[in-house]
Write a protein that holds these residues in place. Structure first.
Motif, PDB file in Angstrom:
ATOM      1  N   LYS A   1       0.838  -1.204   0.000  1.00 40.03           N
ATOM      2  CA  LYS A   1       0.000   0.000   0.000  1.00 40.03           C
ATOM      3  C   LYS A   1       0.869   1.249   0.000  1.00 40.03           C
TER       4      LYS A   1
ATOM      5  N   SER B   1       2.509   1.868  -3.413  1.00 42.45           N
ATOM      6  CA  SER B   1       1.555   2.378  -4.403  1.00 42.45           C
ATOM      7  C   SER B   1       1.272   3.855  -4.175  1.00 42.45           C
TER       8      SER B   1
ATOM      9  N   CYS C   1      -5.586   5.458  -9.304  1.00 46.08           N
ATOM     10  CA  CYS C   1      -5.360   4.023  -9.106  1.00 46.08           C
ATOM     11  C   CYS C   1      -4.364   3.782  -7.973  1.00 46.08           C
TER      12      CYS C   1
ATOM     13  N   TYR D   1      -5.181   1.912  -4.401  1.00 48.36           N
ATOM     14  CA  TYR D   1      -4.519   0.731  -3.848  1.00 48.36           C
ATOM     15  C   TYR D   1      -3.783   1.087  -2.560  1.00 48.36           C
TER      16      TYR D   1
ATOM     17  N   GLY E   1      -5.454  -1.443  -0.450  1.00 52.63           N
ATOM     18  CA  GLY E   1      -4.653  -2.564  -0.939  1.00 52.63           C
ATOM     19  C   GLY E   1      -4.657  -3.779  -0.038  1.00 52.63           C
TER      20      GLY E   1
ATOM     21  N   LEU F   1      -2.394  -8.419  -4.393  1.00 52.71           N
ATOM     22  CA  LEU F   1      -1.718  -7.576  -5.372  1.00 52.71           C
ATOM     23  C   LEU F   1      -1.628  -8.228  -6.755  1.00 52.71           C
TER      24      LEU F   1
ATOM     25  N   PHE G   1      -4.904  -8.132  -8.490  1.00 48.78           N
ATOM     26  CA  PHE G   1      -5.231  -6.757  -8.878  1.00 48.78           C
ATOM     27  C   PHE G   1      -4.461  -6.361 -10.137  1.00 48.78           C
TER      28      PHE G   1
ATOM     29  N   ILE H   1      -0.959   0.591 -11.221  1.00 47.20           N
ATOM     30  CA  ILE H   1      -0.379  -0.332 -10.246  1.00 47.20           C
ATOM     31  C   ILE H   1       0.807  -1.112 -10.804  1.00 47.20           C
TER      32      ILE H   1
ATOM     33  N   GLY I   1       3.613  -2.060  -8.290  1.00 45.83           N
ATOM     34  CA  GLY I   1       3.232  -3.422  -7.918  1.00 45.83           C
ATOM     35  C   GLY I   1       4.325  -4.424  -8.216  1.00 45.83           C
TER      36      GLY I   1
END
Length: 401
Positions: free
Chosen positions: A139, A142, A266, A270, A274, A279, A282, A319, A323
């Motif tokens: 989280k 992001s 976005c 997240y 999140g 993850l 997603f 992400i 991510g």
């Protein structure tokens, strides 16, 4: 009885937020004045086009440098240097073209200086935050990367407003104004707590990373992330202009700015929720949405639907980059600075390959940008495929490293 105060890691996080805003300024200010530089200094547009090439090539060199030497130099010295290079480069952009015999040489020197700063920020801010003892790293990562989007939006909108209010002839003052952010952030990085991501001597070497299948999957994910994002982002303005017939100023705001807004949304989404979404799942969903967006932009004969695909694409790619870094850090915990640097280089490589491929395909299709964007859909497809591969790879890979 003496009490020792706990390190204020929120200060570290704020410094990294401003670091990503600085990177956004470095990447996106000069393109706003390309035509002004062309007209003021009589520089051919072909040479002006070398400015972003020099910027991203310098970042690639910095990525390689960081993989090898940052651990020896130290995080604090390197990240403080990033802000110094960024500030000096922006100020130099205002003055060097006038001071040197060749205005173009002055511009390129300035670009290389702030590109060095941008490259260091790109490599270092993520592992600095990753090393902080925050509860949910995914989280936090992001949310951190969302500040690049807000910086991108801010430098575009605020610069446009300043150019409108005071005239674009005063662009040099605007460049110096933006240099104030990295100048202020020098103090933040000099005084905030910075932890080591991996203890000295315990991080994986570049050779060890090259032997890890997980690392190569992460590299492909980063290439696809950079390509998926920038194939649409860098062509957004031209696409909106050709599809809707609006003025270039409106297109610059309607295309790239809305793309940046949805990408930032976005990352904030997240960053807030999140912990409720796995993850990898997603990211697979984001990759599929990205493919749909490319199809909307490339195949729709309705200009509004095509624009919606372009703008929504920003949300779908939001992400992907942070991510991939979070997944890589979790699965290869001893990857250290070398891993973050090499993954940043892979992302930059994708960001170069993607837009170039879209441009070449468009040219071969008779300057049909929609055909080029249709080809760009291959990058989110590859991203989804390799995320599925990643899910089925043995979890013991990270323990073995």
């Amino acid at each position: 009885m003496t009490t020792t105060s706990k390190p204020n890691y929120k200060k570290t996080l704020r410094a990294c937020y401003l670091g990503f805003i600085t990177q956004a300024i470095a990447a996106n200010f000069a393109p706003l004045i390309f035509l002004k530089l062309h007209n003021d200094y009589q520089i051919p547009l072909g040479m002006i086009a070398l400015i972003p090439t020099a910027f991203f090539f310098t970042q690639l060199i910095v990525d390689v440098f960081c993989a090898k030497f940052v651990d020896r130099i130290g995080y604090r010295a390197s990240i403080v240097a990033s802000e110094i290079f960024s500030a000096v480069g922006l100020v130099a952009l205002a003055f060097l073209p006038e001071l040197l015999p060749s205005a173009f040489a002055g511009i390129m020197i300035s670009v290389v200086l702030y590109a060095i700063g941008s490259g260091l920020i790109e490599v270092l801010c993520s592992p600095i935050v990753e090393a902080c003892p925050f509860e949910n790293k995914e989280k936090t990562m992001s949310l951190l990367h969302s500040f690049y989007c807000w910086g991108w939006l801010g430098v575009t909108v605020i610069s446009s407003l300043l150019f409108t209010a005071f005239g674009i002839d005063n662009w040099k003052y605007v460049a110096c104004f933006w240099a104030l952010i990295p100048l202020y952030n020098i103090y933040n990085f000099a005084t905030c707590p910075i932890e080591k991501l991996v203890d000295s001597g315990k991080g994986m070497t570049i050779l060890q990373l090259f032997k890890s299948p997980l690392f190569w999957v992460a590299v492909v994910l980063m290439v696809c992330s950079g390509a998926s994002e920038l194939s649409m982002a860098q062509w957004a303005s031209a696409f909106v202009e050709s599809g809707l017939g609006l003025s270039k100023t409106v297109c610059d705001l309607a295309g790239p700015c809305l793309f940046a807004v949805t990408m930032g949304i976005c990352r904030v989404f997240y960053g807030k929720f999140g912990d409720k979404v796995e993850l990898t799942k997603f990211m697979i969903g984001s990759g599929l949405l990205c493919l749909i967006c490319y199809i909307m932009a490339s195949l729709s004969h309705n200009a509004v639907v095509a624009l919606a695909g372009c703008v929504l694409c920003g949300f779908s790619v939001g992400i992907m980059w942070p991510g991939t870094l979070s997944i890589s850090s979790k699965k290869i915990p001893t990857g250290g600075t070398a891993m973050f640097a090499l993954l940043a280089m892979a992302g930059d490589l994708g960001g170069s390959i993607g837009p170039s491929a879209v441009g070449m395909i468009s040219q071969k299709a008779g300057d049909n940008l929609q055909q080029g964007l249709f080809f760009g859909g291959i990058f989110p497809v590859l991203l989804v495929v390799f995320l599925i591969i990643l899910k089925f790879m043995k979890e013991s890979e990270s323990e073995k490293n």
